[in-house]
Structures are given as C-alpha cells and as structure tokens.
Design an enzyme around this catalytic site. Structure first.
Site: not given
Ligand code: IMP
Length: 498
Positions: A318, A359, A417, A429
């Site tokens: 993100c 996160g 989204r 984003e």
């Molecule tokens: P991760 O587990 O830290 O990889 O975060 C996954 C989460 O990031 C997803 O469930 C979404 O809520 C969010 N997300 C997915 N794609 C994007 C993006 O392109 N930009 C910002 N947030 C994202």
C-alpha cells in the site's frame, strides 16, 4: 479548526505482550481458536464461526478457488475478489462450493483412440499416473475405462498404438453411482483392493474419481469450516458500484458471506450498499470497511454491517499514506475500533466482529492484533506466498518468489475500491512486486497457528475471548525493539539449491 487526536498513531512493532501466569490446563493442545465471523447477540454463538481466526485478502494476487478450499479446510475463510467479471467471480464461488473432499474431478483424460505417446504427454503435464478414458476425452465424458502408468512401458509397447489396447475397460472396472458417500467409497477401495474408484452418473458419464490417498488426506482436516450441507464455506468481495448485479449472482452461486471492500469505507455509498443488501438478501451476512476509528465503525454497524474491517494504509503493497496522506497505524486503529465495538454491544446488545486487515508482517503480529481485540485477521502478503495463491511462482538467483500486487496498482486497476472519480485510477495507491515463496498453505499456516497457540499459552489463555480480556501489552522503545532479534553471528544458512 482541525482537531488533533491526542494519541500517536502506532503500529504492531511498537508493542509486545507480557506473559501471564500459565495454568496447568493451558497447553497448545487445549487452545481453542474459534471466533465469530458475523454479527450476533452478545452471549449467543455467531451464525458463522471460523475455527481459526484467519481470512485471506480480497485481492487478485491472493484469492483463488484452490486457496479458498485449502483455507476453509484449515478452519479459516477466503474472500474471492471482485476485481473480475461477475460471472467469473460467481464461477469461482461455485467451484469452492462444489468441492467434495476426496471426490476429484479428473484432470488427466484421453479418448480411446488417442495414442499411448499422447497419453504419456498428458500424464507428464498433469503429474498424475491415472487417466480416465472417456468417449470425448473430457472429464465429464462417458467413461470407457481407466489407464495408469503401470499399464504401458515405452520399451515394451508400441507408443503409436491406441490407449484402448492397454486400458482396463469399464466392464472390468469396479465403479460407483452418484450417491456414494466418501466412507462407502473408502470401504470399497480397501475391500476390493483398488487404488481408484470412478463415480458415474446414471448415463455413465464420469463425475469424480476417488483415490485411496485422498481419503487419508481428508482425515488431515478435522477443523474444516463447512455449511449445513457440509460444503466448504467461502466469502466474496463486493464493491459499492455494481452490487445490484454482483450480489444476486454471488448469492445464487452459494457464497456464504459478502464483504464490501473499499479503501475508505466511511462513506454514504457503503451505507447505501449495506441497506440494499439487507433489504434484498436479509439472509446473507455482509461486512463493511475499511475504517480506522470508532466513529466510522459505529456508522457502518448502524448501517447494518455484519462485521467491520479495519486498516487504511498499512498493507505491505500500500502507498495510500504516501499518495494521499490518510491512514492510521494499525495497532491504534484496532484498539480504537474495538473499544467502539464494545460500546456498541453495551448499547444495543449486538456484537459486531472486527477484522484487522493488512500490515501483519510477522506471525506474532497476528497475536497482537487478536490481543488488542480483533476477532480475526485478513492477510494479503502472507497468503500470496503460498502455492495456492494466484501470483506466478518465479525463480530468482536467491530462490523462488511469488508475484504480489496491490489492488490499487496499475496492474490490478481496481478503481471500484479506490473512488478517485470516474471509471479508472488517476494515480496508483499500490505497488506491484514479489514476496518470498513459502510452499504449501497447509504447512505454512500450521506453523503460524502453532506460534499463536504458544503465545496464548504464555499469556495464560486457551480461548480468544480470554486472551483479549486478560492480555497485558507494553510499548517498546527503539532499544528494546533491537533486543527482539538474535544478536549472535548466525551460522551460514544452507546454499539455495539451483
Ligand atoms: P498485507 O496483508 O499487508 O499485504 O495487506 C493486504 C491488505 O492491503 C488488503 O486486504 C487490502 O486491505 C489492502 N490493499 C490491497 N491492495 C492495496 C493497494 O493497492 N493499496 C493499498 N492497500 C491495498
């Protein structure tokens, strides 16, 4: 005049759990990770419970029917993404709902007049050694026989000869009708010393194959999350633009739960979509999000959300915070929203579960999110690393990686989204990249679950509600954060096999 919130925005890295007294009944074997997925009256059991508190992110790079099947078999839930045509998403849902443990759709199929060399090619491609011989060479054709890699040898048999010359014909092949249960099929496999039992419909078309090895495999999953008809459960993401077309197709396909997925869910659009789903499909639970504070939680809970997803800007792919300057550290967001959830329950008697989304970088972050009050977590990067995820597995000089890209990246262009105005992305984003390959979900998730259970045991809890109500957390200084890591010279890690 703008308001400045008193608390600093904090991430999971800034906290650690303190061990509590561990009772003699606390052991990983007694830890129960069941957790509610959807809104229910306090004190009652949620209509859908997860058996482990893990869901996969609503993303192109993550959710596939294979991942949904593996995750539900392990006690969690996948939300299949909405960044695809309605019919494709509905077909993916149907694929999960039609999965019957132990009943395999044959992927190695030939016609009786195909040559043995073609059969050998098909077997090499699929990696399977049993092929169905059907009248049209498809998985649903009329079954004429079975042929295995033990039935022919390149030196002994003419590979230009037809498959029919080496197959076991249907007349000599034990098979079963469409209503056979898995335990009946298994009994026949043993009693008749078979490796494979074909299941046919009344007209003799092939429905499934049941293999001896798959029956034992199914025994590995006592924790499966299933519906009343014993079908695996699956969720589906929806958006605030085409829900009037998407939701009916997903419900018809058998989705168990929906989730409105927006980068910023604190909006009238989301409230309108929730109201519409509740009016037309009152029986299907629908979550909302994403939000980062108690006020936004209460807005969505009052609009009817059956769970609320928390997280803006913390995802590993993100760049929303860089680009737009909005978001909040995930730990602060979870703590604030969970306090609002508890206040909502006090006021209305209804419990609206909280999902901590994005996160989570280390396994222990899952324990922190749950200790802070989240009912379950959603992860993208974590699941993208496994075989079952959508991204391609690629070799690099240092080992394998899997592709992983954000929904707001130019690759995914999920404008539904991100609400930047119009039907497209004005700016990115999210980023497009790679994550280290982590093999099979079944093995990787088992390890994470084992760590979570031992953390809970150290904190003296054997259920998640107990963990949440008794957890003691401390903020860490920069210096104590350094202490988290090993401080010896590490032995050489084994060289990567090439
Ligand atoms: P991760 O587990 O830290 O990889 O975060 C996954 C989460 O990031 C997803 O469930 C979404 O809520 C969010 N997300 C997915 N794609 C994007 C993006 O392109 N930009 C910002 N947030 C994202």
């Amino acid at each position: 005049m703008a308001q400045i919130i008193a608390e600093v925005s904090r991430t999971f890295n800034e906290y650690l759990l303190l061990p509590n007294r561990t009772r003699t009944d606390c052991s990983p074997a007694t830890v129960d990770l069941r957790t509610p997925l959807v809104r229910h009256f306090g004190g009652e059991v949620s209509a859908i419970e997860l058996h482990v508190p893990f869901t996969s992110a609503i993303m192109q790079a993550v959710g596939t029917p294979d991942l949904a099947i593996a995750l539900a078999r392990n006690g969690g839930l996948c939300f299949l993404h909405h960044n695809q045509p309605v019919l494709d998403q509905a077909a993916a849902v149907r694929q999960v709902k039609n999965f019957k443990a132990g009943f395999v759709t044959s992927d190695t199929n030939v016609r009786p007049d195909d040559s043995l060399s073609l059969l050998a090619d098909v077997m090499r491609r699929t990696g399977h050694s049993t092929a169905a011989v059907t009248h049209d060479g498809t998985a649903a054709g009329r079954l004429l026989g079975l042929v295995t890699s033990r039935d022919f040898h390149p030196q002994r048999h003419d590979l230009d000869g037809p498959v029919s010359g080496r197959m076991t014909a249907l007349a000599d092949l034990p098979h079963a009708g469409p209503d056979v249960t898995l335990s009946e099929a298994n009994a026949r496999l043993w009693d008749e010393r078979l490796d494979c039992l074909p299941v046919l419909d009344a007209e003799g078309h092939l429905l499934h194959l049941v293999f001896r090895s798959d029956y034992t495999d199914n025994k590995r999953f006592p924790n499966q999350v299933v519906d009343a008809a014993k079908r695996l459960r699956v969720g589906a993401g929806v958006n605030t633009h085409d829900y009037r077309e998407r939701v009916p197709a997903l419900v018809e396909a058998g989705a168990d739960v929906l989730c409105l997925d927006s980068s910023d869910g604190y909006s009238d659009w989301q409230a309108q979509a929730l109201t519409w789903v509740k009016k037309h499909y009152p029986e299907i639970p629908v979550g909302g999000g994403n939000v980062v504070d108690g006020e936004a939680f209460t807005f969505l809970a009052e609009a009817g959300a059956d769970f609320v997803k928390v997280g803006v800007g913390g995802g590993s792919i993100c760049i929303t915070r860089d680009q737009k300057g909005i978001g909040r550290g995930q730990a602060s967001a979870v703590l604030d929203v969970c306090a609002a959830r508890d206040a909502f329950r006090e006021r209305t008697g209804e419990y609206v579960p909280i999902c901590s989304d994005g996160g989570l970088v280390h396994d222990y972050h899952v324990a922190l999110a749950l200790a802070m009050g989240a009912d379950f977590v959603m992860m993208g990067r974590y699941f993208a690393r496994f075989d079952q995820a959508a991204g391609a597995k690629l070799p690099t000089r240092d080992g394998f990686v899997k592709e992983y890209w954000g929904e707001g990246s130019n690759r995914a262009r999920n404008w539904q989204r991100y609400g930047q105005g119009g039907q497209g992305l004005v700016f990115e984003e999210g980023v497009d990249g790679y994550v280290p390959y982590a093999g099979d979900l079944n093995e990787g998730l088992a390890l994470t679950i084992a760590k979570l259970k031992t953390t809970m045991v150290s904190c003296g809890s054997i259920t998640l509600p107990e963990f949440q109500s008794t957890a003691r957390l401390t903020l860490v200084s920069d210096q104590s954060f350094q202490e988290n890591h090993a401080s010896v010279t590490l032995r050489d890690t084994p060289p990567t096999l090439t």
